[in-house]
Motif scaffolding. Sequence first.
Motif, mmCIF file in Angstrom:
data_model
loop_
_atom_site.group_PDB
_atom_site.id
_atom_site.type_symbol
_atom_site.label_atom_id
_atom_site.label_comp_id
_atom_site.label_asym_id
_atom_site.label_seq_id
_atom_site.Cartn_x
_atom_site.Cartn_y
_atom_site.Cartn_z
ATOM 1 N N MET A 13 2.755 17.737 -4.344
ATOM 2 C CA MET A 13 2.477 18.780 -3.350
ATOM 3 C C MET A 13 1.168 18.504 -2.608
ATOM 4 N N GLY A 14 0.164 17.999 -3.322
ATOM 5 C CA GLY A 14 -1.100 17.664 -2.673
ATOM 6 C C GLY A 14 -0.952 16.553 -1.650
ATOM 7 N N ILE A 15 -0.183 15.540 -1.983
ATOM 8 C CA ILE A 15 0.011 14.432 -1.042
ATOM 9 C C ILE A 15 0.843 14.882 0.153
ATOM 10 N N SER A 43 8.232 15.142 3.592
ATOM 11 C CA SER A 43 7.888 16.121 2.560
ATOM 12 C C SER A 43 9.123 16.778 1.965
ATOM 13 N N VAL A 44 10.086 17.121 2.790
ATOM 14 C CA VAL A 44 11.317 17.724 2.283
ATOM 15 C C VAL A 44 12.056 16.746 1.389
ATOM 16 N N SER A 45 12.132 15.485 1.790
ATOM 17 C CA SER A 45 12.844 14.506 0.960
ATOM 18 C C SER A 45 12.105 14.244 -0.348
ATOM 19 N N PRO A 48 2.319 13.789 -22.511
ATOM 20 C CA PRO A 48 3.721 14.053 -22.166
ATOM 21 C C PRO A 48 4.032 15.516 -21.861
ATOM 22 N N GLU A 49 3.285 16.439 -22.473
ATOM 23 C CA GLU A 49 3.584 17.849 -22.249
ATOM 24 C C GLU A 49 3.153 18.327 -20.866
ATOM 25 N N LYS A 50 2.227 17.612 -20.221
ATOM 26 C CA LYS A 50 1.731 18.025 -18.909
ATOM 27 C C LYS A 50 2.160 17.077 -17.788
ATOM 28 N N ALA A 51 2.930 16.052 -18.111
ATOM 29 C CA ALA A 51 3.269 15.026 -17.127
ATOM 30 C C ALA A 51 4.009 15.599 -15.921
ATOM 31 N N GLU A 52 4.991 16.446 -16.169
ATOM 32 C CA GLU A 52 5.783 16.986 -15.066
ATOM 33 C C GLU A 52 4.951 17.905 -14.175
ATOM 34 N N LYS A 53 4.107 18.739 -14.763
ATOM 35 C CA LYS A 53 3.269 19.646 -13.975
ATOM 36 C C LYS A 53 2.266 18.882 -13.128
ATOM 37 N N VAL A 54 1.653 17.863 -13.707
ATOM 38 C CA VAL A 54 0.682 17.069 -12.958
ATOM 39 C C VAL A 54 1.373 16.328 -11.808
ATOM 40 N N MET A 55 2.566 15.781 -12.062
ATOM 41 C CA MET A 55 3.297 15.082 -10.993
ATOM 42 C C MET A 55 3.651 16.041 -9.868
ATOM 43 N N ASN A 56 4.074 17.256 -10.200
ATOM 44 C CA ASN A 56 4.380 18.248 -9.161
ATOM 45 C C ASN A 56 3.131 18.585 -8.351
ATOM 46 N N PHE A 57 1.990 18.746 -9.012
ATOM 47 C CA PHE A 57 0.733 19.055 -8.334
ATOM 48 C C PHE A 57 0.320 17.909 -7.414
ATOM 49 N N VAL A 58 0.393 16.683 -7.907
ATOM 50 C CA VAL A 58 0.036 15.510 -7.094
ATOM 51 C C VAL A 58 0.966 15.382 -5.899
ATOM 52 N N LEU A 86 0.823 -1.213 0.000
ATOM 53 C CA LEU A 86 0.000 0.000 0.000
ATOM 54 C C LEU A 86 0.859 1.266 0.000
ATOM 55 N N SER A 87 1.894 1.279 0.836
ATOM 56 C CA SER A 87 2.719 2.485 0.904
ATOM 57 C C SER A 87 3.513 2.693 -0.381
ATOM 58 N N ASN A 88 3.872 1.628 -1.077
ATOM 59 C CA ASN A 88 4.601 1.765 -2.338
ATOM 60 C C ASN A 88 3.704 2.259 -3.460
ATOM 61 N N LEU A 89 2.405 2.172 -3.304
ATOM 62 C CA LEU A 89 1.489 2.651 -4.340
ATOM 63 C C LEU A 89 1.088 4.111 -4.154
ATOM 64 N N ILE A 90 1.634 4.787 -3.133
ATOM 65 C CA ILE A 90 1.390 6.226 -2.995
ATOM 66 C C ILE A 90 1.979 6.896 -4.234
ATOM 67 N N PRO A 91 1.206 7.734 -4.930
ATOM 68 C CA PRO A 91 1.682 8.285 -6.209
ATOM 69 C C PRO A 91 2.682 9.433 -6.064
ATOM 70 N N VAL A 92 3.801 9.144 -5.436
ATOM 71 C CA VAL A 92 4.875 10.120 -5.239
ATOM 72 C C VAL A 92 6.186 9.450 -5.641
ATOM 73 N N LEU A 93 6.989 10.160 -6.432
ATOM 74 C CA LEU A 93 8.305 9.634 -6.782
ATOM 75 C C LEU A 93 9.192 9.644 -5.552
ATOM 76 N N PRO A 94 9.996 8.706 -5.278
ATOM 77 C CA PRO A 94 10.468 7.594 -6.085
ATOM 78 C C PRO A 94 9.709 6.298 -5.841
ATOM 79 N N LEU A 95 8.558 6.361 -5.174
ATOM 80 C CA LEU A 95 7.793 5.140 -4.902
ATOM 81 C C LEU A 95 7.226 4.562 -6.188
ATOM 82 N N ASP A 96 6.857 3.288 -6.142
ATOM 83 C CA ASP A 96 6.339 2.612 -7.329
ATOM 84 C C ASP A 96 5.077 3.280 -7.864
#
Length: 189
Positions: A140-142, A171-173, A128-138, A104-114
């Motif tokens: 920060m939300g998590i 969060s810092v890491s 692909p053009e929005k992938a980085e922005k969406v990942m940053n938003f997700v 369950l913890s590895n499925l949290i949608p935050v890099l570097p987790l799975d």
Amino acid sequence: MIRIPFGVFFLGALLVLILPLDWFGAIVIGAVFHELCHILMVLALGGSISEIRFKTTGCEIKTNTMGEWAQFFSILAGPLGSFSLLLLCRIAPKLAICGLIQGLSNLIPVLPLDGGRLLFLLLYRFCPEKAEKVMNFVTMGICLLFGLLAIYLTTAASAGLWPVFLAVFWSVSVLSRKIPCKPSQIRVQ
């Protein structure tokens, strides 16, 4: 090549001192099985492994460049392997619990987790053009969600300041990591 930094030995020694040995053994066996599932899937899909790094945040397995589907299944193999430990709940209940928590913890949608690697791979595939922005938003939300949960645990459950300290450290890491610009740079963890 296998690299093990000093921090991993320190964390292991700390866990041995804090946890009972049966729980420590279940954590180690669950983590090794999780990483072994990644490795076996990479090899089964024709990939090769150039380096394995053990870190305090997990294990990083560097592979050759793989196709999107091979990456998808290689990343997904770890959490599915962890969930498969639930089949041992009657024989080894502590191992099953550790597998469930790790999956369950590895499925949290935050890099570097799975989960973060899977989300980034899917985002890069479909937009692909929005992938980085969406990942940053997700991300920060998590981080905000974990911060609010830590504040709740600190105030309502009288858990002291440990939840806030851990949420800030996590969060810092997480926020200090750079999102890879191409899915071929995604590594299985």
